[in-house]
Design a protein around this motif. Sequence first.
Motif, PDB file in Angstrom:
ATOM      1  N   VAL A 197       0.853  -1.188   0.000  1.00  0.00           N
ATOM      2  CA  VAL A 197       0.000   0.000   0.000  1.00  0.00           C
ATOM      3  C   VAL A 197       0.890   1.239   0.000  1.00  0.00           C
ATOM      4  O   VAL A 197       1.746   1.407   0.872  1.00  0.00           O
ATOM      5  CB  VAL A 197      -0.936   0.018   1.223  1.00  0.00           C
ATOM      6  CG1 VAL A 197      -1.776   1.288   1.241  1.00  0.00           C
ATOM      7  CG2 VAL A 197      -1.823  -1.215   1.205  1.00  0.00           C
ATOM      8  N   THR A 198       0.682   2.088  -0.991  1.00  0.00           N
ATOM      9  CA  THR A 198       1.491   3.302  -1.120  1.00  0.00           C
ATOM     10  C   THR A 198       0.569   4.490  -1.342  1.00  0.00           C
ATOM     11  O   THR A 198      -0.163   4.519  -2.331  1.00  0.00           O
ATOM     12  CB  THR A 198       2.467   3.189  -2.301  1.00  0.00           C
ATOM     13  OG1 THR A 198       3.241   2.001  -2.159  1.00  0.00           O
ATOM     14  CG2 THR A 198       3.384   4.405  -2.340  1.00  0.00           C
ATOM     15  N   PRO A 199       0.576   5.462  -0.454  1.00  0.00           N
ATOM     16  CA  PRO A 199      -0.244   6.655  -0.686  1.00  0.00           C
ATOM     17  C   PRO A 199       0.496   7.647  -1.573  1.00  0.00           C
ATOM     18  O   PRO A 199       1.720   7.762  -1.503  1.00  0.00           O
ATOM     19  CB  PRO A 199      -0.441   7.219   0.725  1.00  0.00           C
ATOM     20  CG  PRO A 199       0.824   6.832   1.438  1.00  0.00           C
ATOM     21  CD  PRO A 199       1.252   5.500   0.856  1.00  0.00           C
ATOM     22  N   GLU A 200      -0.238   8.326  -2.417  1.00  0.00           N
ATOM     23  CA  GLU A 200       0.314   9.453  -3.165  1.00  0.00           C
ATOM     24  C   GLU A 200      -0.155  10.721  -2.448  1.00  0.00           C
ATOM     25  O   GLU A 200      -1.312  11.110  -2.542  1.00  0.00           O
ATOM     26  CB  GLU A 200      -0.163   9.434  -4.614  1.00  0.00           C
ATOM     27  CG  GLU A 200       0.368   8.248  -5.412  1.00  0.00           C
ATOM     28  CD  GLU A 200      -0.063   8.302  -6.862  1.00  0.00           C
ATOM     29  OE1 GLU A 200      -0.598   9.341  -7.289  1.00  0.00           O
ATOM     30  OE2 GLU A 200       0.117   7.292  -7.568  1.00  0.00           O
ATOM     31  N   VAL A 201       0.766  11.321  -1.707  1.00  0.00           N
ATOM     32  CA  VAL A 201       0.437  12.458  -0.842  1.00  0.00           C
ATOM     33  C   VAL A 201       1.162  13.690  -1.356  1.00  0.00           C
ATOM     34  O   VAL A 201       2.376  13.662  -1.586  1.00  0.00           O
ATOM     35  CB  VAL A 201       0.828  12.174   0.627  1.00  0.00           C
ATOM     36  CG1 VAL A 201       0.462  13.349   1.517  1.00  0.00           C
ATOM     37  CG2 VAL A 201       0.151  10.905   1.120  1.00  0.00           C
ATOM     38  N   GLY A 202       0.416  14.755  -1.584  1.00  0.00           N
ATOM     39  CA  GLY A 202       0.987  16.037  -1.976  1.00  0.00           C
ATOM     40  C   GLY A 202       0.781  17.059  -0.877  1.00  0.00           C
ATOM     41  O   GLY A 202       0.295  16.750   0.218  1.00  0.00           O
ATOM     42  N   LYS A 203       1.129  18.298  -1.175  1.00  0.00           N
ATOM     43  CA  LYS A 203       1.012  19.332  -0.157  1.00  0.00           C
ATOM     44  C   LYS A 203      -0.442  19.668   0.153  1.00  0.00           C
ATOM     45  O   LYS A 203      -0.732  20.312   1.160  1.00  0.00           O
ATOM     46  CB  LYS A 203       1.768  20.583  -0.587  1.00  0.00           C
ATOM     47  CG  LYS A 203       1.212  21.251  -1.841  1.00  0.00           C
ATOM     48  CD  LYS A 203       2.016  22.499  -2.183  1.00  0.00           C
ATOM     49  CE  LYS A 203       1.469  23.197  -3.419  1.00  0.00           C
ATOM     50  NZ  LYS A 203       2.230  24.424  -3.743  1.00  0.00           N
ATOM     51  N   HIS A 204      -1.359  19.245  -0.721  1.00  0.00           N
ATOM     52  CA  HIS A 204      -2.779  19.486  -0.470  1.00  0.00           C
ATOM     53  C   HIS A 204      -3.492  18.246   0.059  1.00  0.00           C
ATOM     54  O   HIS A 204      -4.722  18.207   0.088  1.00  0.00           O
ATOM     55  CB  HIS A 204      -3.460  19.959  -1.751  1.00  0.00           C
ATOM     56  CG  HIS A 204      -2.951  21.266  -2.262  1.00  0.00           C
ATOM     57  ND1 HIS A 204      -3.327  22.474  -1.730  1.00  0.00           N
ATOM     58  CD2 HIS A 204      -2.053  21.551  -3.240  1.00  0.00           C
ATOM     59  CE1 HIS A 204      -2.715  23.456  -2.367  1.00  0.00           C
ATOM     60  NE2 HIS A 204      -1.932  22.926  -3.289  1.00  0.00           N
TER      61      HIS A 204
END
Length: 709
Positions: A255-262
Amino acid sequence: MKRLTSLGLTLLRAGRGLALPGLLLIGAAVTLHYSDSTPLNSLRQAQFDRYQRQMPRARESEPVIIVGIDSQSLAEYGQWPWSRDLIARLCTRILAGQPLALGIDIIFAEPDRYSPGVLGEQLKGLSRQTLAALPEPDAHLARTLASGPTVLAMAGVGNPLPGARQPAKSLPMPAGTPTDWPGISRFAAAVVSRGELEQAAAGEGLINASPDGLHSSTERGVLRRVPTVARINEQTFLSLPLEMLRQALGEAGTVTPEVGKHGMQALRIGDYRLPTQANGELLVHYGQASSNYFLSAADVLSGAHPAEIFQSRFVILGLNSPGLQDRIITPLGEVVPGVDIHAQVIESMLSGAALKRPWWMPTLELGALLLGGLLLIAGVPRLQPRFAVLSFGSLALLLIGAGYLAFHSGQWLFDGPSLVLLLSPVFIVLLGNTLIEADARRRQAEFALQLSREAAARTAGQLDAARRIQMGLLPDPQRLFAGEKRFSVAALLEPALAVGGDYYDCFMLDANRLCLTVGDVSGKGIPASLFMAIAKTLSGTLTRREADLARAVCEVEQELNRENGEFLFVTAFIGIFDAMSGELEFVCAGHDAPLLLRNGEISKIDTASHSGPPLCATEGYAFVSDRIRLQAGDQLCLYTDGVTEASNGNSLFGAERLQATLRANAGRSPAEITGALRDAVRSFESGHPAVDDLTLLVLHYNGQLLSAG
């Protein structure tokens, strides 16, 4: 909001006729900005539901089977809750078919009512021997759960309730994955199954409708979004359907989240990717409900369906009887059992289909609203009424059509109808305001023209200053080497625009070694000139600092790549010339090979065997250097493609003309040669504008004997 206020003041100054439409446009923008807390949100959600009803997700396959404990099952096997022995029998039947994963949308928080302990409390007359001889239903179910890829349900709670605790099967995260995903749902504890069952199952998944209860995820009872992941006491858990997929993938289910500044942008499980909202919620793109994948638990227990029906499919066990199940209204207008939502989520993950309303979509809608309003304000007063109505109708069709097109092409949620609704008052006022003062428009145009001229003048002055600064960065070889007898150097650079991307450099590393550099940055203008300044500075600094030329070039590329957001690249020829021995060590990074004039004959330095790609074109390339030895009287010409690619509108100057001009000026000083080459190129162009920067650097080697004398 400061920009909106500034826009309103500008419109007020523009004239009395535009004041009210301008204020209405600002009001519309403010309403749209805070639309989540206004009735406009209900209209928006209704429009998004309309998109789904008209374009539901195609359910081309049925990877999920739902085994429902329905009215038929209760009639044949008794009222709910069933004994855990019966649940175990049902799970055994399902697991015999080797499903990908079995998810149980039921929480077994209390002991089985037929367990010896519970019976002993209810029936005081039973002896210990009798109770000891009774089977333990929970143990039976635990053994069954441990025999296959099973996932139990749990429900997160905001406040610690009696019986709520920390779940045991948290999500294992690969090394380097951030443990704190901003914005996702958080719970203080969870209502989970008994510890014995929890430990036996392969995993646990959340079945919450939303982080704050049903109301925040629904509008008038319509379920539009579900969490994909949540945190319970600093531990991460997937939702039930996604945990089933993870268990089915086994070791590949990372499981890999794609997390940005928003916030979150997407969630990856193995090779599958699902777009999410910033808080980790999934905007479900629903497909039409079907009864094809629903099986009655009674039929499964009786063997009416062969076990092979479950093979290589996801199976969800849940309640499907009136009075027991939760009934969900979907945006399609269908009323489905809650367990059907899990099936929709699994299908969405497998196909990567989800509705998308990223953080920038409201900004895009606000921009479209302001742009549309400004177009109306600018255009309607100049049009006849019938053409004004036609123009507004066209704008409305464009905005509404954009919403449907965005949904159809990529499941993007763009709210076109709300923009049309908010623009309607602006258009109505503009349509009624037919007396626009022509003089005000003229003054406004003159004022805008004056601002444009001032801006152009400022820009021209800034470019002229930038040109002077750029040319000031280049060395003056005649001044630097005025007293040098062993060699002489001349160079020139003429940008095609005010500033350019070519550069040259020449300086002494010590008493005998001369560094020569010619480079060409991709592109022209200001971006190339800024990158040129950085490249020149780095190449000069690192060449002085690093004794190994090839290593110095590698470090130059590494530093240039560090902040290269525009993905520019540089061709360069960097050489170190030993004035005592005549040896030239060089590195060629995708640049044209220099020309060597010796005894009236011209040849190209062989850079093919050691030439590398341009700097920043291939990250981490291991550049190597090569060496040649110059003889007394040799002349070396370094140039950029602004020479060979100069055009007269029909043909290019080319390498042959360059060599012919160089041969014709053999024996002259480097300054005379560079001037002659420049004049030949400009004469060839015949007044056509230069297509690229022109850079030349010529070295004349006099030899050791001259220096000794």
